[in-house]
Design a protein around this motif. Structure first.
Motif, short mmCIF file in Angstrom:
data_model
loop_
_atom_site.label_atom_id
_atom_site.label_comp_id
_atom_site.label_asym_id
_atom_site.label_seq_id
_atom_site.Cartn_x
_atom_site.Cartn_y
_atom_site.Cartn_z
N ARG A 32 0.81 -1.22 0.00
CA ARG A 32 0.00 0.00 0.00
C ARG A 32 0.84 1.27 0.00
N ASN A 33 1.98 1.23 0.68
CA ASN A 33 2.85 2.40 0.73
C ASN A 33 3.31 2.82 -0.66
N LYS A 34 3.55 1.85 -1.53
CA LYS A 34 4.04 2.15 -2.88
C LYS A 34 2.95 2.70 -3.79
N ARG A 35 1.69 2.51 -3.41
CA ARG A 35 0.54 3.10 -4.11
C ARG A 35 0.52 2.78 -5.61
N GLN A 36 0.83 1.55 -5.97
CA GLN A 36 0.77 1.16 -7.37
C GLN A 36 -0.63 1.34 -7.96
N ASP A 38 -2.56 3.85 -7.70
CA ASP A 38 -2.66 5.19 -8.30
C ASP A 38 -2.16 5.17 -9.74
N SER A 100 4.79 6.46 -4.58
CA SER A 100 4.81 6.11 -3.16
C SER A 100 4.32 7.20 -2.22
N LYS A 101 3.84 6.72 -1.06
CA LYS A 101 3.48 7.63 0.03
C LYS A 101 4.72 8.02 0.82
N SER A 122 5.90 10.79 -7.03
CA SER A 122 5.09 11.54 -6.08
C SER A 122 5.97 12.51 -5.31
N ILE A 141 1.11 13.34 -3.95
CA ILE A 141 0.74 11.96 -3.61
C ILE A 141 -0.77 11.79 -3.84
N GLY A 142 -1.12 10.78 -4.61
CA GLY A 142 -2.54 10.50 -4.87
C GLY A 142 -3.15 11.28 -6.02
#
Length: 201
Positions: A32-36, A38, A100-101, A122, A141-142
């Motif tokens: 989840r931290n890497k936010r793939q 998105d 990533s976050k 990000s 981010i996001g």
């Protein structure tokens, strides 16, 4: 392993990337931290319909696979798993993506810029310092829409994208060249020693 054109062609073929397709690459553990997710959403928003994305790394991919199916891009999102040498895959990419976050000093960004490949990253700590204003795009981010716009720009402006990668490499090499790092360390230790000598007087 080398990163010449034959190695790049072989890496793309192994990953399942079409020969002429723009390709965005994410390198890192699937979490989840890497936010793939998105990046997959951004791929689905692109104006250009033929781009593909290779996610390199281990971890649970079932949720991301389900998301890709839901968004209608499952045939364009490729999960490679562990890859021993990522350089040919990055070298053949339109851009490296790091949504990533949290990050420290992202090795994948450094590898991409060393190969003159632009980056879409990000605003996680450290990314902006590496990418700078000339090595790619840094998006909040996001910000899936911003990421999609960056993807489209890179596909539509290949010459400018290559120039972006070249400038990113030039700046990064100046900053992180081993001789420069050694000099900075010598200066730092010299300052510490001088401060110690001063306090002993």
């Amino acid at each position: 392993a080398e990163c010449g054109s034959d190695a790049i062609i072989a890496a793309r073929r192994t990953a399942g990337v079409k020969p002429d397709a723009p390709m965005f690459v994410i390198v890192g553990e699937v979490n989840r931290n890497k936010r793939q997710a998105d990046a997959i959403r951004a791929l689905a928003l692109m104006r250009y319909p033929g781009a593909q994305m290779a996610l390199v790394g281990t971890g649970g991919t079932s949720q991301l696979e389900a998301l890709a199916r839901q968004l209608g891009v499952s045939d364009r999102v490729l999960f490679t798993g562990f890859v021993r040498d990522v350089r040919p895959l990055i070298g053949g990419a339109t851009a490296l993506v790091l949504p990533s976050k949290r990050e420290g000093l992202a090795r994948s960004i450094m590898e991409a810029l060393a190969l003159e490949v632009p980056v879409v990253a990000s605003t996680a700590r450290g990314n902006g310092e590496l990418v700078g204003s000339d090595g790619g795009f840094v998006v909040p981010i996001g910000d899936v829409g911003g990421m999609a716009r960056a993807f489209d720009w890179l596909v539509e402006n290949p010459d400018l994208a290559h120039e972006m990668g070249r400038r990113g490499r030039e700046r990064m090499v100046k900053r992180y060249d081993l001789r420069n790092l050694i000099r900075l360390h010598e200066d730092m230790y010299g300052d510490v020693l001088e401060a110690r000598r001063t306090t002993r007087r």
